[in-house]
Enzyme design. Structure first.
Site, PDB file in Angstrom:
ATOM      1  N   LYS A  90     -19.656  10.415  18.078  1.00 37.42           N
ATOM      2  CA  LYS A  90     -19.492   9.616  16.857  1.00 37.42           C
ATOM      3  C   LYS A  90     -20.423   8.403  16.862  1.00 37.42           C
ATOM      4  O   LYS A  90     -21.140   8.132  15.897  1.00 37.42           O
ATOM      5  CB  LYS A  90     -18.016   9.185  16.732  1.00 37.42           C
ATOM      6  CG  LYS A  90     -17.735   8.249  15.597  1.00 37.42           C
ATOM      7  CD  LYS A  90     -17.955   8.884  14.234  1.00 37.42           C
ATOM      8  CE  LYS A  90     -17.875   7.840  13.122  1.00 37.42           C
ATOM      9  NZ  LYS A  90     -18.201   8.372  11.815  1.00 37.42           N
TER      10      LYS A  90
ATOM     11  N   LYS B 265       0.843  -1.203   0.000  1.00 41.75           N
ATOM     12  CA  LYS B 265       0.000   0.000   0.000  1.00 41.75           C
ATOM     13  C   LYS B 265       0.880   1.257   0.000  1.00 41.75           C
ATOM     14  O   LYS B 265       0.669   2.192  -0.764  1.00 41.75           O
ATOM     15  CB  LYS B 265      -0.863  -0.030   1.276  1.00 41.75           C
ATOM     16  CG  LYS B 265      -2.150   0.735   1.185  1.00 41.75           C
ATOM     17  CD  LYS B 265      -2.958   0.574   2.464  1.00 41.75           C
ATOM     18  CE  LYS B 265      -4.213  -0.225   2.291  1.00 41.75           C
ATOM     19  NZ  LYS B 265      -5.174  -0.124   3.366  1.00 41.75           N
TER      20      LYS B 265
ATOM     21  N   ASN C  89     -34.234   6.511   2.849  1.00 42.39           N
ATOM     22  CA  ASN C  89     -34.484   5.752   1.618  1.00 42.39           C
ATOM     23  C   ASN C  89     -34.660   4.279   1.954  1.00 42.39           C
ATOM     24  O   ASN C  89     -33.739   3.631   2.437  1.00 42.39           O
ATOM     25  CB  ASN C  89     -33.311   5.900   0.639  1.00 42.39           C
ATOM     26  CG  ASN C  89     -33.190   7.335   0.151  1.00 42.39           C
ATOM     27  OD1 ASN C  89     -34.204   8.020  -0.024  1.00 42.39           O
ATOM     28  ND2 ASN C  89     -31.978   7.802  -0.044  1.00 42.39           N
TER      29      ASN C  89
ATOM     30  N   ASN D 131     -23.750   7.817  14.347  1.00 43.71           N
ATOM     31  CA  ASN D 131     -23.892   6.663  13.445  1.00 43.71           C
ATOM     32  C   ASN D 131     -25.112   5.825  13.808  1.00 43.71           C
ATOM     33  O   ASN D 131     -25.844   5.365  12.932  1.00 43.71           O
ATOM     34  CB  ASN D 131     -22.624   5.800  13.482  1.00 43.71           C
ATOM     35  CG  ASN D 131     -21.583   6.304  12.503  1.00 43.71           C
ATOM     36  OD1 ASN D 131     -21.800   7.309  11.831  1.00 43.71           O
ATOM     37  ND2 ASN D 131     -20.462   5.625  12.405  1.00 43.71           N
TER      38      ASN D 131
ATOM     39  N   CYS E 165     -18.858   1.016   8.980  1.00 39.72           N
ATOM     40  CA  CYS E 165     -19.153   1.812  10.187  1.00 39.72           C
ATOM     41  C   CYS E 165     -20.455   1.426  10.888  1.00 39.72           C
ATOM     42  O   CYS E 165     -20.419   0.982  12.035  1.00 39.72           O
ATOM     43  CB  CYS E 165     -19.167   3.289   9.825  1.00 39.72           C
ATOM     44  SG  CYS E 165     -17.555   3.872   9.304  1.00 39.72           S
TER      45      CYS E 165
ATOM     46  N   LEU F 282     -16.641  11.612   7.660  1.00 45.63           N
ATOM     47  CA  LEU F 282     -16.728  11.543   6.196  1.00 45.63           C
ATOM     48  C   LEU F 282     -17.512  10.309   5.763  1.00 45.63           C
ATOM     49  O   LEU F 282     -17.578   9.314   6.482  1.00 45.63           O
ATOM     50  CB  LEU F 282     -15.331  11.532   5.568  1.00 45.63           C
ATOM     51  CG  LEU F 282     -14.365  10.380   5.853  1.00 45.63           C
ATOM     52  CD1 LEU F 282     -14.687   9.126   5.067  1.00 45.63           C
ATOM     53  CD2 LEU F 282     -12.959  10.821   5.554  1.00 45.63           C
TER      54      LEU F 282
HETATM   55  P1  NAD Z   1      -9.178   0.722   6.809  1.00 50.52           P
HETATM   56  O1  NAD Z   1      -9.228  -0.717   7.149  1.00 50.52           O
HETATM   57  O2  NAD Z   1      -9.509   1.157   5.424  1.00 50.52           O
HETATM   58  O3  NAD Z   1      -7.720   1.305   7.143  1.00 50.52           O
HETATM   59  C1  NAD Z   1      -6.965   0.979   8.261  1.00 50.52           C
HETATM   60  C2  NAD Z   1      -5.497   1.038   7.849  1.00 50.52           C
HETATM   61  O4  NAD Z   1      -4.682   0.879   9.011  1.00 50.52           O
HETATM   62  C3  NAD Z   1      -5.092  -0.082   6.895  1.00 50.52           C
HETATM   63  O5  NAD Z   1      -4.463   0.491   5.746  1.00 50.52           O
HETATM   64  C4  NAD Z   1      -4.092  -0.935   7.702  1.00 50.52           C
HETATM   65  O6  NAD Z   1      -3.088  -1.504   6.884  1.00 50.52           O
HETATM   66  C5  NAD Z   1      -3.544   0.117   8.659  1.00 50.52           C
HETATM   67  N1  NAD Z   1      -2.932  -0.444   9.883  1.00 50.52           N
HETATM   68  C6  NAD Z   1      -3.403  -1.407  10.701  1.00 50.52           C
HETATM   69  N2  NAD Z   1      -2.551  -1.620  11.723  1.00 50.52           N
HETATM   70  C7  NAD Z   1      -1.513  -0.751  11.554  1.00 50.52           C
HETATM   71  C8  NAD Z   1      -0.326  -0.500  12.269  1.00 50.52           C
HETATM   72  N3  NAD Z   1      -0.010  -1.170  13.386  1.00 50.52           N
HETATM   73  N4  NAD Z   1       0.507   0.466  11.802  1.00 50.52           N
HETATM   74  C9  NAD Z   1       0.215   1.143  10.673  1.00 50.52           C
HETATM   75  N5  NAD Z   1      -0.900   0.931   9.959  1.00 50.52           N
HETATM   76  C10 NAD Z   1      -1.766  -0.003  10.378  1.00 50.52           C
HETATM   77  O7  NAD Z   1     -10.121   1.450   7.855  1.00 50.52           O
HETATM   78  P2  NAD Z   1     -11.000   2.782   7.640  1.00 50.52           P
HETATM   79  O8  NAD Z   1     -12.240   2.458   6.907  1.00 50.52           O
HETATM   80  O9  NAD Z   1     -10.119   3.861   7.148  1.00 50.52           O
HETATM   81  O10 NAD Z   1     -11.426   3.069   9.149  1.00 50.52           O
HETATM   82  C11 NAD Z   1     -10.481   3.509  10.104  1.00 50.52           C
HETATM   83  C12 NAD Z   1     -11.233   4.019  11.320  1.00 50.52           C
HETATM   84  O11 NAD Z   1     -12.032   5.151  10.958  1.00 50.52           O
HETATM   85  C13 NAD Z   1     -12.207   3.011  11.919  1.00 50.52           C
HETATM   86  O12 NAD Z   1     -12.222   3.185  13.291  1.00 50.52           O
HETATM   87  C14 NAD Z   1     -13.539   3.412  11.322  1.00 50.52           C
HETATM   88  O13 NAD Z   1     -14.625   3.041  12.135  1.00 50.52           O
HETATM   89  C15 NAD Z   1     -13.395   4.915  11.281  1.00 50.52           C
HETATM   90  N6  NAD Z   1     -14.227   5.585  10.257  1.00 50.52           N
HETATM   91  C16 NAD Z   1     -14.338   5.030   9.027  1.00 50.52           C
HETATM   92  C17 NAD Z   1     -15.087   5.695   8.058  1.00 50.52           C
HETATM   93  C18 NAD Z   1     -15.255   5.100   6.681  1.00 50.52           C
HETATM   94  O14 NAD Z   1     -16.135   5.573   5.949  1.00 50.52           O
HETATM   95  N7  NAD Z   1     -14.462   4.120   6.279  1.00 50.52           N
HETATM   96  C19 NAD Z   1     -15.701   6.921   8.366  1.00 50.52           C
HETATM   97  C20 NAD Z   1     -15.526   7.464   9.629  1.00 50.52           C
HETATM   98  C21 NAD Z   1     -14.778   6.787  10.572  1.00 50.52           C
END
Ligand code: NAD
Length: 459
Positions: A213, A35, A260, A217, A269, A158
């Site tokens: 948060k 990545k 909807n 949700n 989430c 977001l």
């Molecule tokens: P994701 O799984 O897409 O990304 C998490 C990233 O963290 C991955 O790239 C993984 O490789 C990396 N990672 C894991 N362990 C690690 C470590 N020890 N060191 C470095 N990198 C590490 O997750 P996401 O969808 O981005 O969600 C992240 C957080 O944000 C969650 O808590 C989620 O609930 C919250 N969130 C997500 C959204 C959404 O729409 N996806 C929106 C708001 C909040």
């Protein structure tokens, strides 16, 4: 400011790129080396509108960089954001904080001054204390007892599909801090959003920010499940759910968003956050008030499972062959994202693949869906992979189908030509799980089922 973001997924990457775009120096850290390599080339690792251009521009202008080596960058950061995943541990709904705590340990091992850490990940109240405990136990072992960690919460709101727009122009920014210096640094970072776009900033303690948060949700999930709770009743009494939602939504106290009707919510989430809130409330309080959250989950299950039951009933009524050819259009949990986590389409395929031949198509999310289906291999109900075909073209997917089911309302499907599709099919049944198409027009060519509307039989 110098910002380090640990975890470069949907949230970390968008956060990093947007903070860079408003003039900060950002380093994104991820332990997934492939990545990191891809991002260093300026190639997005997720599908998100506008990200490609934004990422390339900021990489090229050297405002953002990517590394897998946390130790090299934490010392130079004014603020360290954590944006790693916080999935459910299992059936209980408890949040798995292992990624957050492992990052906290890495920070403690490598930092040489006080750490100003901000949790962007959605994490339950109490996480900050667990992080502090972890930090102090590590630095004690390393003889760095004079260091301190300050943990703040800055939850992210977001939405995938409109993530950049949401980040740059949010409805509000929530900053939860328990110390003055973290508050100063975060308010400095977000000043530009407040001053340029008039975004309200809500300052709270850490616990309240984290709960905002989860509450937001859960409330949005509640709106979706509320409208879905009325769909079968609408079918039965001849009411139209879209008109009901429109009439309700015009009430300013209610609002139109998330009303909807369809096959339910999914994504990374809502499902895990509703489950986590339910777990935390029942663990921490004597007076159990989680019934509403259980109701949201129950209705959401019924929303997508309705499709499975409808296909079963079409089979038992001999309206289709005993093992029908079924086409699933759309695999992402919603349009404009490649995210399939908790996608209703993936659940539907899992169950239907045991009684039907499935062909499926999604221009963006197909690879992720294939991976997600394979992860269900050991579950109680697992997919029958012999019966699943992934198609690269819409026309291939619908050819010879007895039933077409629309699960994700991508724009591509909203403008399908009903007569073209039906001419390729063996049967003429179309199930629109998102009420995305025009009922009257579709009913001219199909036996067309949609959600929460009286069924109109083909003319
Ligand atoms: P994701 O799984 O897409 O990304 C998490 C990233 O963290 C991955 O790239 C993984 O490789 C990396 N990672 C894991 N362990 C690690 C470590 N020890 N060191 C470095 N990198 C590490 O997750 P996401 O969808 O981005 O969600 C992240 C957080 O944000 C969650 O808590 C989620 O609930 C919250 N969130 C997500 C959204 C959404 O729409 N996806 C929106 C708001 C909040």
């Amino acid at each position: 400011m110098k910002i380090v973001i640990i975890g470069t997924g949907y949230v970390g990457l968008v956060t990093g790129v947007c903070f860079a775009a408003v003039g900060n120096e950002v380093v994104c850290v991820d332990n997934n080396i492939s990545k990191v390599k891809q991002l260093q080339e300026g190639i997005p690792t997720i599908y998100e509108r506008g990200l490609d251009h934004f990422l390339k521009k900021n990489v090229f202008e050297k405002r953002i960089s990517f590394t897998e080596n946390l130790g090299e960058v934490v010392d130079s950061a004014d603020l360290i954001f954590i944006a790693v995943g916080t999935p459910s541990k299992g059936e209980s709904g408890e949040t798995d904080l292992s990624y957050v705590l492992s990052v906290t340990e890495d920070i403690a091992r490598t930092i040489n001054h006080d750490a100003y850490v901000v949790i962007k990940s959605t994490a339950p109240v109490g996480t900050a204390d667990k992080m502090k405990e972890k930090f102090h136990s590590v630095i004690k072992d390393l003889g760095k007892e004079d260091l301190n960690i300050f943990v703040s919460s800055n939850p992210e709101f977001l939405k995938e599909g409109t993530a950049i727009e949401d980040f740059m122009h949010p409805d509000r920014i929530v900053i939860g801090t328990d110390d003055a210096e973290s508050k100063n640094r975060l308010s400095e970072l977000y000043k530009i959003f407040e001053e340029d776009s008039g975004v309200p900033v809500v300052y709270t303690d850490v616990a309240s920010a984290q709960l905002i948060k989860y509450a937001s949700n859960a409330f949005n999930a509640c709106k979706i499940s509320f409208i879905n709770s009325l769909t079968r009743y609408c079918d039965t009494v001849g009411a139209d759910i879209s008109d009901v939602a429109k009439g309700m939504g015009l009430d300013k106290r209610i609002g139109r968003a998330f009303l909807n009707a369809g096959i339910g919510y999914g994504g990374s989430c809502f499902p895990k956050d509703v489950a986590s809130l339910k777990y935390e409330i029942s663990k921490k309080t004597k007076n159990d008030t989680t019934g509403i959250l259980s109701g949201i989950e129950d209705i959401n299950y019924k929303a997508w499972h309705w499709i499975v039951e409808l296909v079963e009933s079409l089979i038992s009524q001999n309206k289709v062959p005993a093992k029908p050819n079924v086409t699933i259009l759309g695999l992402a949990f919603k349009p404009d994202t490649d995210d399939v986590r908790y996608s209703p389409a993936v659940n539907i395929i899992t169950e239907l693949s045991n009684i039907c031949n499935i062909k499926t198509y999604d221009q963006i999310a197909m690879k992720n869906a294939e991976i997600a289906l394979h992860k269900k291999e050991d579950e109680e109900i697992s997919p029958n992979f012999d019966n699943i075909t992934y198609c690269n073209y819409l026309n291939d997917a619908v050819t010879d189908a007895d039933i077409v089911i629309l699960c994700t309302e991508w724009d591509e499907f909203k403008c399908i030509l009903a007569d073209d599709i039906v001419s390729l099919m063996r049967g003429d049944i179309f199930i629109d799980g998102r009420n995305a198409l025009d009922q009257k027009e579709m009913s001219m060519f199909f036996d067309y089922y949609c959600v929460g509307k009286p069924h109109i039989y083909k003319n």
